[in-house]
Design a protein around this motif. Structure first.
Motif, PDB file in Angstrom:
ATOM      1  N   ARG A   1       0.864  -1.181   0.000  1.00  0.00           N
ATOM      2  CA  ARG A   1       0.000   0.000   0.000  1.00  0.00           C
ATOM      3  C   ARG A   1       0.902   1.233   0.000  1.00  0.00           C
ATOM      4  NH1 ARG A   1      -4.954   2.116   1.653  1.00  0.00           N
ATOM      5  NH2 ARG A   1      -4.715   3.334   3.552  1.00  0.00           N
ATOM      6  N   ILE A   2       0.843   2.005  -1.067  1.00  0.00           N
ATOM      7  CA  ILE A   2       1.798   3.105  -1.251  1.00  0.00           C
ATOM      8  C   ILE A   2       1.057   4.429  -1.391  1.00  0.00           C
ATOM      9  CG2 ILE A   2       3.751   3.956  -2.602  1.00  0.00           C
ATOM     10  CD1 ILE A   2       3.966   1.084  -3.751  1.00  0.00           C
ATOM     11  N   LEU A   3       1.577   5.452  -0.719  1.00  0.00           N
ATOM     12  CA  LEU A   3       1.046   6.812  -0.837  1.00  0.00           C
ATOM     13  C   LEU A   3       2.122   7.695  -1.450  1.00  0.00           C
ATOM     14  CD1 LEU A   3      -1.191   8.919  -0.059  1.00  0.00           C
ATOM     15  CD2 LEU A   3       0.117   9.321   2.032  1.00  0.00           C
ATOM     16  N   CYS A   4       1.723   8.514  -2.419  1.00  0.00           N
ATOM     17  CA  CYS A   4       2.663   9.475  -2.965  1.00  0.00           C
ATOM     18  C   CYS A   4       2.060  10.873  -2.845  1.00  0.00           C
ATOM     19  CB  CYS A   4       2.987   9.144  -4.421  1.00  0.00           C
ATOM     20  SG  CYS A   4       4.233  10.253  -5.101  1.00  0.00           S
ATOM     21  N   CYS A   5       2.809  11.799  -2.225  1.00  0.00           N
ATOM     22  CA  CYS A   5       2.341  13.167  -2.050  1.00  0.00           C
ATOM     23  C   CYS A   5       2.940  14.040  -3.156  1.00  0.00           C
ATOM     24  CB  CYS A   5       2.762  13.700  -0.690  1.00  0.00           C
ATOM     25  SG  CYS A   5       2.015  12.780   0.668  1.00  0.00           S
TER      26      CYS A   5
ATOM     27  N   GLY B   1       2.650  -6.044  -6.291  1.00  0.00           N
ATOM     28  CA  GLY B   1       1.200  -6.178  -6.136  1.00  0.00           C
ATOM     29  C   GLY B   1       0.780  -5.161  -5.100  1.00  0.00           C
ATOM     30  N   GLY B   2      -0.101  -4.293  -5.462  1.00  0.00           N
ATOM     31  CA  GLY B   2      -0.493  -3.276  -4.495  1.00  0.00           C
ATOM     32  C   GLY B   2      -1.135  -2.113  -5.194  1.00  0.00           C
ATOM     33  N   GLU B   3      -1.413  -1.077  -4.438  1.00  0.00           N
ATOM     34  CA  GLU B   3      -2.145   0.064  -4.966  1.00  0.00           C
ATOM     35  C   GLU B   3      -1.473   1.361  -4.562  1.00  0.00           C
ATOM     36  OE1 GLU B   3      -6.767  -1.355  -5.312  1.00  0.00           O
ATOM     37  OE2 GLU B   3      -6.194   0.026  -3.720  1.00  0.00           O
ATOM     38  N   VAL B   4      -1.591   2.327  -5.461  1.00  0.00           N
ATOM     39  CA  VAL B   4      -1.018   3.642  -5.200  1.00  0.00           C
ATOM     40  C   VAL B   4      -2.131   4.656  -4.970  1.00  0.00           C
ATOM     41  CG1 VAL B   4       0.363   5.529  -6.145  1.00  0.00           C
ATOM     42  CG2 VAL B   4       1.014   3.143  -6.595  1.00  0.00           C
ATOM     43  N   THR B   5      -1.996   5.390  -3.867  1.00  0.00           N
ATOM     44  CA  THR B   5      -2.865   6.526  -3.600  1.00  0.00           C
ATOM     45  C   THR B   5      -2.024   7.782  -3.793  1.00  0.00           C
ATOM     46  OG1 THR B   5      -4.123   5.288  -1.979  1.00  0.00           O
ATOM     47  CG2 THR B   5      -4.290   7.689  -1.855  1.00  0.00           C
TER      48      THR B   5
ATOM     49  N   ALA C   1      -1.799  11.643 -12.349  1.00  0.00           N
ATOM     50  CA  ALA C   1      -1.203  10.492 -11.654  1.00  0.00           C
ATOM     51  C   ALA C   1      -2.030   9.235 -11.911  1.00  0.00           C
ATOM     52  CB  ALA C   1      -1.103  10.780 -10.160  1.00  0.00           C
ATOM     53  N   ALA C   2      -3.352   9.389 -11.945  1.00  0.00           N
ATOM     54  CA  ALA C   2      -4.220   8.241 -12.217  1.00  0.00           C
ATOM     55  C   ALA C   2      -3.999   7.735 -13.646  1.00  0.00           C
ATOM     56  CB  ALA C   2      -5.677   8.626 -12.003  1.00  0.00           C
ATOM     57  N   SER C   3      -3.706   8.654 -14.562  1.00  0.00           N
ATOM     58  CA  SER C   3      -3.527   8.256 -15.965  1.00  0.00           C
ATOM     59  C   SER C   3      -2.267   7.421 -16.156  1.00  0.00           C
ATOM     60  CB  SER C   3      -3.499   9.487 -16.875  1.00  0.00           C
ATOM     61  OG  SER C   3      -2.258  10.154 -16.765  1.00  0.00           O
ATOM     62  N   VAL C   4      -1.324   7.503 -15.213  1.00  0.00           N
ATOM     63  CA  VAL C   4      -0.123   6.660 -15.296  1.00  0.00           C
ATOM     64  C   VAL C   4      -0.128   5.548 -14.247  1.00  0.00           C
ATOM     65  CG1 VAL C   4       1.335   8.365 -16.435  1.00  0.00           C
ATOM     66  CG2 VAL C   4       1.218   8.334 -13.929  1.00  0.00           C
ATOM     67  N   GLY C   5      -1.258   5.324 -13.597  1.00  0.00           N
ATOM     68  CA  GLY C   5      -1.364   4.112 -12.788  1.00  0.00           C
ATOM     69  C   GLY C   5      -1.775   4.257 -11.337  1.00  0.00           C
ATOM     70  N   ALA C   6      -1.887   5.495 -10.812  1.00  0.00           N
ATOM     71  CA  ALA C   6      -2.357   5.630  -9.430  1.00  0.00           C
ATOM     72  C   ALA C   6      -3.830   5.252  -9.371  1.00  0.00           C
ATOM     73  CB  ALA C   6      -2.146   7.046  -8.919  1.00  0.00           C
TER      74      ALA C   6
END
Lengths: 254, 334
Positions: free
Chosen positions: A2-6, A54-58, A74-79
């Motif tokens: 589970r990854i968060l990017c600010c 395996g996981g998700e980016v917020t 960010a969503a357009s490249v996979g978040a």
């Protein structure tokens, strides 16, 4: 994982930056906006790690409603998830920004569980305070190292490389952890058509957070006085090479 | 008292520490205070160079901190050490150089104290009389803009000075003896070791971009990875390094470690030979520390040409090889 990017939304200037008449902001009337470069690489790194493990980016940003544009990119490249901590668009000081981000992350973690890895940009391209990520992580009790240009995941930890003059330092952190990343850690991908379409459907979670202002206040922005150098034109084309080499010789380099 | 945090690598001081001491000397005079220096961990206490450089650059006293956790650099351990030193000594301000480490350590200390921290100052005016409001000018946009700001410090002001915002100079005349050295005890938890450097990878023992005396830069105008061959040759002839613009690394022609700019390396060579580089602000702020600039560009109006000391107007693919040939010809002269 589970990854968060600010990330931070910043103007995209060309050869010159102009300031508004009141001196409180960059005059962005004729400028586009972009994701601050270190953080654009942060999003790419987060997506690559999620793809590997395996996981998700917020992706999380603090800014005006228009900053949704950077979340959608960010969503357009996979978040997968977008979070906006909404402001009126005025510049927030670093302490206030960190307090609001900390509150938002606590709330996200209370609902969805702890983020294994949080990525920040090393510093924002505009105000460059060099501290928000560190303040947030201290408040969350999480380790952070800045200046990171390489990340490997290993079991329950990460190995991170920091560029120094003539090599790298290596850090090993157990998860959950945070890293401040720098441009050059990867070459961000371009969005695919499918990614662009998916990003339009991104549901954005919005927080309104009252955070106390810190003790640093902006008075005004201005351009530095430039020492106007009289450029000496040595000549045109390859015929100017001897004159150019004369310059090098005068400096004792030839 | 103004306390300057010395950046060092396992006891060896570099230019950032000297710059911070030089900037700090002026600030201490404005504060009407003495300047003291602080060396945190990793064998710094044992090296004569740390004491000598501190004294030569105006520090009246040197404090050292050592602990098992401080075996090497670690942002959390250094930040926590600084917090305890501030608590013990009560300085009016703490200053470090706004290098990657300097800003990180100050941010760590500020976070722990929940105090403000102002990064990358170019000018600092302490409060007048009994006031507590500092006036500062600091760097935004990597140096393309400056911000005038105020800081309401409840106790100690935490500041860094922008990297290369001053040129380091020793005091004259040099002090007769090294400064008095005192050890400050610290109590650090073992958990702070979690962010200490674990290992190092040495890639390049030769001249590196941040310290190269000559940098030969190439931009979009070079056109390809192969196009850098004559630039490599010129750099080798001058014992320098090749640098490049962001357009070049974004195109994958050179590794990012060669990038000069706001998001790359700040260079400070004797001469920067900028070829095929228009000089967008992102690049300029990385190059503006160069002592001299020679631009090679087909466009006489290019930002880099306007800002250069010297320029050759022409195609770098012809000009650079001609310069290489000319240098060889002169060196071969009997």
């Amino acid at each position: 994982m589970r990854i968060l990017c600010c990330v931070k939304r910043v103007p995209a200037p060309g050869a010159k930056i102009n300031v508004t008449a009141d001196g409180l902001a960059v005059d962005a009337a004729h400028l586009g906006f972009t994701t601050s470069p270190h953080e654009e690489c942060g999003v790419e790194e987060a997506v690559q790690i999620a793809e590997r493990t395996g996981g998700e980016v917020t992706v999380l940003t603090l800014g005006p409603a228009e900053a949704a544009e950077q979340l959608r990119y960010a969503a357009s490249v996979g978040a997968r998830h977008g979070v906006l901590v909404s402001t009126d668009g005025s510049a927030w000081d670093p302490q206030r920004t960190a307090r609001a981000l900390t509150a938002a992350i606590r709330s996200l973690e209370a609902d969805g569980g702890v983020f294994d890895l949080i990525l920040f940009g090393n510093e924002s391209a505009d105000s460059g305070g060099f501290q928000v990520g560190v303040r947030v992580c201290h408040a969350l009790g999480r380790p952070i190292v800045n200046g990171i240009k390489g990340i490997e995941t290993e079991g329950s930890g990460v190995r991170a490389r920091r560029e120094i003059d003539g090599g790298f330092e290596v850090y090993e952190l157990d998860l959950p952890a945070a890293l401040g990343v720098k441009e050059g850690i990867n070459l961000p991908r371009y969005p695919t058509m499918r990614g662009r379409l998916a990003s339009k459907k991104l549901e954005i979670t919005t927080f309104e957070i009252e955070a106390d202002a810190g003790d640093q206040s902006l008075v005004r922005l201005h351009r530095p006085t430039e020492t106007v150098s009289q450029t000496v034109i040595l000549g045109a084309g390859p015929d100017a090479a001897p004159a150019a080499v004369d310059v090098l010789e005068e400096l004792g380099l030839v | 008292m103004l306390l300057v945090v010395l950046e060092h690598d396992r006891g060896a001081l570099g230019e950032p520490a000297r710059e911070a001491l030089t900037f700090g000397r002026t600030l201490a005079a404005k504060m009407g205070a003495e300047m003291h220096a602080l060396a945190i961990g990793a064998g710094a206490a044992a090296t004569e160079q740390v004491a000598a450089v501190s004294g030569d650059h105006g520090a009246a006293r040197l404090y050292t901190v050592d602990h098992d956790v401080l075996s090497d650099f670690g942002p959390e351990a250094w930040g926590q050490s600084l917090v305890q030193v501030i608590d013990a000594l009560g300085p009016g301000a703490v200053l470090a150089c706004g290098s990657e480490r300097g800003n990180e350590v100050m941010a760590q200390a500020a976070a722990r104290l929940d105090w403000p921290f102002v990064a990358n100052c170019t000018d600092v005016t302490p409060p007048a009389g009994a006031g507590r409001e500092w006036s500062l000018t600091r760097i935004q946009w990597g140096g393309s803009l400056l911000e005038d700001a105020t800081l309401a410090a409840s106790g100690t002001a935490l500041l860094t000075c922008g990297l290369h915002s001053v040129a380091s100079t020793p005091v004259e005349p040099a002090p007769a003896a090294p400064p008095e050295t005192r050890a400050v005890p610290v109590d650090l938890g073992a958990e702070l070791a979690r962010t200490v450097v674990k290992d190092r990878v040495v890639l390049d023992a030769g001249v590196t971009l941040p310290t190269a005396p000559v940098v030969v830069g190439g931009g979009r105008g070079v056109g390809s990875a192969e196009g850098f061959a004559p630039l490599e040759e010129l750099a080798e002839l001058l014992a320098g390094r090749v640098g490049c613009s962001r357009a070049v690394t974004n195109n994958g022609w050179r590794p990012h470690s060669d990038q000069v700019g706001q998001t790359g390396t700040r260079i400070a060579p004797e001469i920067y030979i900028a070829s095929g580089i228009s000089g967008a602000i992102q690049h300029w702020v990385g190059a503006m520390g160069s002592k001299h600039i020679l631009a090679v560009n087909i466009d006489p109006e290019a930002n880099m040409v306007v800002k250069a000391d010297w320029a050759v107007i022409g195609d770098l693919h012809q000009v650079i090889p001609a310069m290489n040939a000319e240098i060889r010809r002169r060196r071969d002269r009997p």
